[in-house]
Scaffold this motif. Structure first.
Motif, PDB file in Angstrom:
ATOM      1  N   LEU A   1     -36.812  57.415 -68.539  1.00  0.00           N
ATOM      2  CA  LEU A   1     -38.259  58.455 -68.886  1.00  0.00           C
ATOM      3  C   LEU A   1     -37.908  57.985 -70.041  1.00  0.00           C
ATOM      4  O   LEU A   1     -36.994  57.450 -71.417  1.00  0.00           O
ATOM      5  CB  LEU A   1     -37.146  60.356 -69.157  1.00  0.00           C
ATOM      6  CG  LEU A   1     -37.791  60.944 -69.551  1.00  0.00           C
ATOM      7  CD1 LEU A   1     -39.479  61.449 -69.242  1.00  0.00           C
ATOM      8  CD2 LEU A   1     -36.889  62.243 -70.447  1.00  0.00           C
ATOM      9  N   GLY A   2     -39.163  57.666 -70.554  1.00  0.00           N
ATOM     10  CA  GLY A   2     -39.052  57.123 -72.072  1.00  0.00           C
ATOM     11  C   GLY A   2     -39.060  55.330 -72.588  1.00  0.00           C
ATOM     12  O   GLY A   2     -38.636  55.881 -73.316  1.00  0.00           O
ATOM     13  N   GLN A   3     -38.392  54.769 -71.733  1.00  0.00           N
ATOM     14  CA  GLN A   3     -38.046  54.043 -72.157  1.00  0.00           C
ATOM     15  C   GLN A   3     -38.886  53.017 -72.118  1.00  0.00           C
ATOM     16  O   GLN A   3     -38.686  51.656 -73.249  1.00  0.00           O
ATOM     17  CB  GLN A   3     -37.302  53.475 -71.052  1.00  0.00           C
ATOM     18  CG  GLN A   3     -36.321  54.546 -70.607  1.00  0.00           C
ATOM     19  CD  GLN A   3     -34.543  53.867 -71.568  1.00  0.00           C
ATOM     20  OE1 GLN A   3     -34.608  52.823 -70.761  1.00  0.00           O
ATOM     21  NE2 GLN A   3     -33.863  54.601 -71.646  1.00  0.00           N
ATOM     22  N   ILE A   4     -40.118  52.372 -71.176  1.00  0.00           N
ATOM     23  CA  ILE A   4     -40.793  51.433 -71.310  1.00  0.00           C
ATOM     24  C   ILE A   4     -42.436  51.904 -70.863  1.00  0.00           C
ATOM     25  O   ILE A   4     -42.632  53.003 -70.049  1.00  0.00           O
ATOM     26  CB  ILE A   4     -40.300  50.336 -69.833  1.00  0.00           C
ATOM     27  CG1 ILE A   4     -39.191  49.971 -70.108  1.00  0.00           C
ATOM     28  CG2 ILE A   4     -41.251  49.567 -70.073  1.00  0.00           C
ATOM     29  CD1 ILE A   4     -38.504  48.803 -69.359  1.00  0.00           C
ATOM     30  N   ASP A   5     -43.405  51.234 -71.728  1.00  0.00           N
ATOM     31  CA  ASP A   5     -44.555  51.216 -70.865  1.00  0.00           C
ATOM     32  C   ASP A   5     -45.014  50.037 -70.058  1.00  0.00           C
ATOM     33  O   ASP A   5     -45.273  48.660 -70.855  1.00  0.00           O
ATOM     34  CB  ASP A   5     -45.817  51.166 -71.989  1.00  0.00           C
ATOM     35  CG  ASP A   5     -44.737  52.527 -73.491  1.00  0.00           C
ATOM     36  OD1 ASP A   5     -45.217  54.323 -72.835  1.00  0.00           O
ATOM     37  OD2 ASP A   5     -45.575  52.356 -74.370  1.00  0.00           O
TER      38      ASP A   5
ATOM     39  N   PRO B   1     -43.811  57.115 -68.731  1.00  0.00           N
ATOM     40  CA  PRO B   1     -43.901  56.354 -70.155  1.00  0.00           C
ATOM     41  C   PRO B   1     -43.510  56.775 -71.270  1.00  0.00           C
ATOM     42  O   PRO B   1     -43.166  57.372 -72.382  1.00  0.00           O
ATOM     43  CB  PRO B   1     -45.622  55.536 -70.538  1.00  0.00           C
ATOM     44  CG  PRO B   1     -45.840  57.567 -70.208  1.00  0.00           C
ATOM     45  CD  PRO B   1     -44.902  58.247 -69.270  1.00  0.00           C
ATOM     46  N   LYS B   2     -42.955  55.280 -72.047  1.00  0.00           N
ATOM     47  CA  LYS B   2     -42.651  55.641 -73.565  1.00  0.00           C
ATOM     48  C   LYS B   2     -43.310  56.188 -74.392  1.00  0.00           C
ATOM     49  O   LYS B   2     -42.707  56.811 -75.657  1.00  0.00           O
ATOM     50  CB  LYS B   2     -42.257  54.410 -73.948  1.00  0.00           C
ATOM     51  CG  LYS B   2     -41.227  53.603 -74.833  1.00  0.00           C
ATOM     52  CD  LYS B   2     -40.695  52.228 -75.901  1.00  0.00           C
ATOM     53  CE  LYS B   2     -40.395  52.738 -76.971  1.00  0.00           C
ATOM     54  NZ  LYS B   2     -40.675  50.647 -77.392  1.00  0.00           N
ATOM     55  N   PHE B   3     -45.022  56.043 -74.172  1.00  0.00           N
ATOM     56  CA  PHE B   3     -45.369  56.891 -75.582  1.00  0.00           C
ATOM     57  C   PHE B   3     -45.298  58.268 -74.941  1.00  0.00           C
ATOM     58  O   PHE B   3     -45.840  58.744 -76.164  1.00  0.00           O
ATOM     59  CB  PHE B   3     -46.850  55.922 -75.158  1.00  0.00           C
ATOM     60  CG  PHE B   3     -47.684  56.476 -74.357  1.00  0.00           C
ATOM     61  CD1 PHE B   3     -47.919  57.450 -73.471  1.00  0.00           C
ATOM     62  CD2 PHE B   3     -47.531  55.240 -72.640  1.00  0.00           C
ATOM     63  CE1 PHE B   3     -49.134  57.666 -72.614  1.00  0.00           C
ATOM     64  CE2 PHE B   3     -48.438  56.153 -72.020  1.00  0.00           C
ATOM     65  CZ  PHE B   3     -49.711  56.660 -71.717  1.00  0.00           C
TER      66      PHE B   3
END
Ligand code: SAM
Length: 529
Positions: free
Chosen positions: A416-420, A444-446
């Motif tokens: 969760l929320g680490q890489i796009d 995604p990170k964004f």
């Protein structure tokens, strides 16, 4: 070594060969140490070596001490801090960098990759050749490559078209001779093209200017003074750079006609911003050669080579490589190397290095791969119909699937929320005009990690599991690798109507900054309810 010294050493230490040392550590400490692990320690000076008549020996007491302090101590510390036991045989801390990145696993950088040995461990222990395995978050294809190495059929799905390209290039079977000659021919044509460009004299003068400045202002003595805290680095370097830029500017004026102002890819925002006009021109040349290749498989390899090159030649400083703050096209004072450095101004060296490297890795894997089916599908794992895709694209594999169905899953969903995942290869999407599906990425990170993002994540991953369940055998074995620090997975499994049978806890080492704090990821073994 003199005889006296040798006798002295022999009497005080117990010298053994590297093979003997590996065996003894295995027997005495129960650690799965291989001879190359000990060679690695010798090579990096962690333990002493004794060379006698060209043979290498080590002191077994020293080796034992090393493993006791480095491995057992860390285990105790981490488990004490966490309050529970970890599965140390899954740490693979004795696996060397070379093995972690063996053959095609290092064809192209990709953030968030598995270590192949982890996949190998589970495939070996829970599946057999001829089975079918599925990875609904295939990424760069690690599960599929390992499956192919072991004669297991595999299916991978990923939302990102570029990730699918990386995986396909790793998995495809090539006519190696043709691959080599086509790629070397393209390399030579590009190098010739670069050689003929006009700005050669300008480049030479710039290099000379940099060298002169570095010798005069950023010598060894400068670094010594800096180390002793006798110079204010920022103030001093910006004063020198002012003088440098005045001269550099004059050179630019002198060669004004040779320096490109604009270059290709003007309508591609990432390429236009992060690459100098010269580099863009060279990349466009190689791309035109790619577009002329008829063999689709080889064409894809060339795309990977260009993309890997593009990643390495972005207009950035040595100290901002990972973060990409602002583009830098001109020479700059480098805080990392303490002197004037220049952003890469040609693709030549990287293109050459990667062309040879990619050919070598593919060739190495071609000798290891077994005869097994694989299928790579670009799509959203929440919805994709694998059966339909297989039937459309690979009737033989489809037939086998109908007989057997899928034996299991080995996967690692996005954290969760680490890489796009699209954005990490923005340059490749622009170079090849691939369609982007950023909005369909799960977690995604964004999107961040707030409550809403967490809810969407739970929904997304459970939908994938529910969708994939349709294609699995009743007795399918499912393994999910994840760092579930927010404890989202119990709810995910509940929604997907799956039951956790076991949770492996894999210590993640070799991350220098994290090594001090215990860090682990879970491998959930789950079954369909
Ligand atoms: C942690 S990575 C997997 C890495 C892989 N294990 C490897 O070794 O390369 C997760 C992958 O899930 C993909 N992904 C994210 N959302 C997806 C979706 N809705 N459907 C399919 N794949 C998705 C991402 O593009 C990313 O490549």
């Amino acid at each position: 070594m003199t005889l006296d010294k040798w006798i002295h050493i022999r009497d005080h230490k117990k010298l053994v060969t590297i093979d003997e040392a590996a065996k003894e550590i295995k027997n005495k400490l129960g650690l799965n140490v291989m001879p190359h692990n000990i060679s690695y320690l010798v090579q990096y000076g962690r333990i002493n070596k004794y060379k006698i008549k060209n043979r290498v020996f080590v002191d077994i007491k020293e080796v034992e001490e090393y493993y006791k302090t480095h491995i057992f101590k860390k285990r105790e510390e981490w488990e004490q801090k966490l309050g529970f036991k970890l599965d140390w045989e899954l740490a693979f801390d004795l696996v060397t960098e070379k093995e972690r990145t063996k053959h095609v696993h290092r064809l192209h950088p990709y953030k968030g990759k598995f270590i192949p040995q982890l996949v190998e461990y589970f495939l070996k222990n829970y599946f057999k050749p001829g089975d079918i395995i599925l990875d609904p978050f295939m990424g760069s294809g690690t599960t599929l490559v390992q499956a192919l190495e072991m004669g297991i059929h595999s299916i991978g799905v990923d939302i990102s078209p570029f990730n699918c390209l990386i995986a396909e290039v790793k998995l495809q079977n090539y006519d190696i001779k043709k691959l080599r000659s086509t790629l070397l021919d393209m390399l030579n044509k590009t190098l010739e093209h670069i050689e003929q460009r006009k700005r050669k004299e300008f480049d030479e003068e710039v290099e000379l200017l940099i060298r002169k400045f570095n010798e005069k202002y950023f010598s060894q003595e400068y670094r010594r003074m800096l180390h002793m805290g006798k110079i204010n680095e920022k103030e001093y370097s910006s004063r020198v750079m002012q003088e440098f830029y005045a001269k550099y500017q004059k050179l630019k004026e002198k060669y004004r006609e040779d320096i490109s102002e604009d270059g290709p890819f003007k309508d591609k925002s990432f390429l236009y911003m992060w690459y100098s006009p010269e580099i863009r021109e060279e990349m466009a040349f190689y791309l035109s050669l790619i577009n002329n290749i008829e063999d689709e498989a080889i064409k894809k390899v060339a795309m990977i080579i260009l993309s890997r090159t593009a990643r390495s030649v972005r207009a950035t400083t040595h100290f901002d490589l990972a973060t990409l703050k602002n583009p830098v096209y001109d020479p700059y004072y480098c805080y990392k190397h303490k002197k004037i450095c220049r952003p890469v101004n040609t693709i030549a060296q990287h293109l050459k290095k990667y062309t040879y490297d990619v050919i070598e890795r593919i060739e190495e894997f071609s000798k290891l791969r077994k005869d097994a089916y694989y299928a790579v599908f670009q799509g959203d794992s929440r919805k994709i119909d694998i059966e339909e895709e297989l039937e459309k694209t690979n009737p033989e594999f489809f037939k086998l699937y109908q007989e057997k169905k899928i034996h299991g899953i080995f996967t690692s969903p996005p954290y969760l929320g680490q890489i796009d995942y699209h954005e990490q290869h923005a340059y490749a999407y622009e170079l090849f005009g691939f369609k982007r599906f950023d909005r369909l990425e799960i977690g995604p990170k964004f999107q961040g990690t707030n409550k809403k993002a967490q809810e969407e994540y739970i929904e997304g991953i459970s939908q994938v599991l529910l969708n994939m369940k349709r294609f699995l055998r009743k007795d399918a074995k499912i393994f999910i690798v994840v760092n579930d620090k927010r404890n989202l997975y119990p709810e995910i499994f509940e929604k997907a109507k799956m039951k956790v049978i076991k949770e492996f806890k894999r210590p993640v080492l070799n991350r220098t900054s994290r090594d001090r704090n215990p860090y682990y990821e879970s491998i959930f073994e789950v079954e369909v309810e």
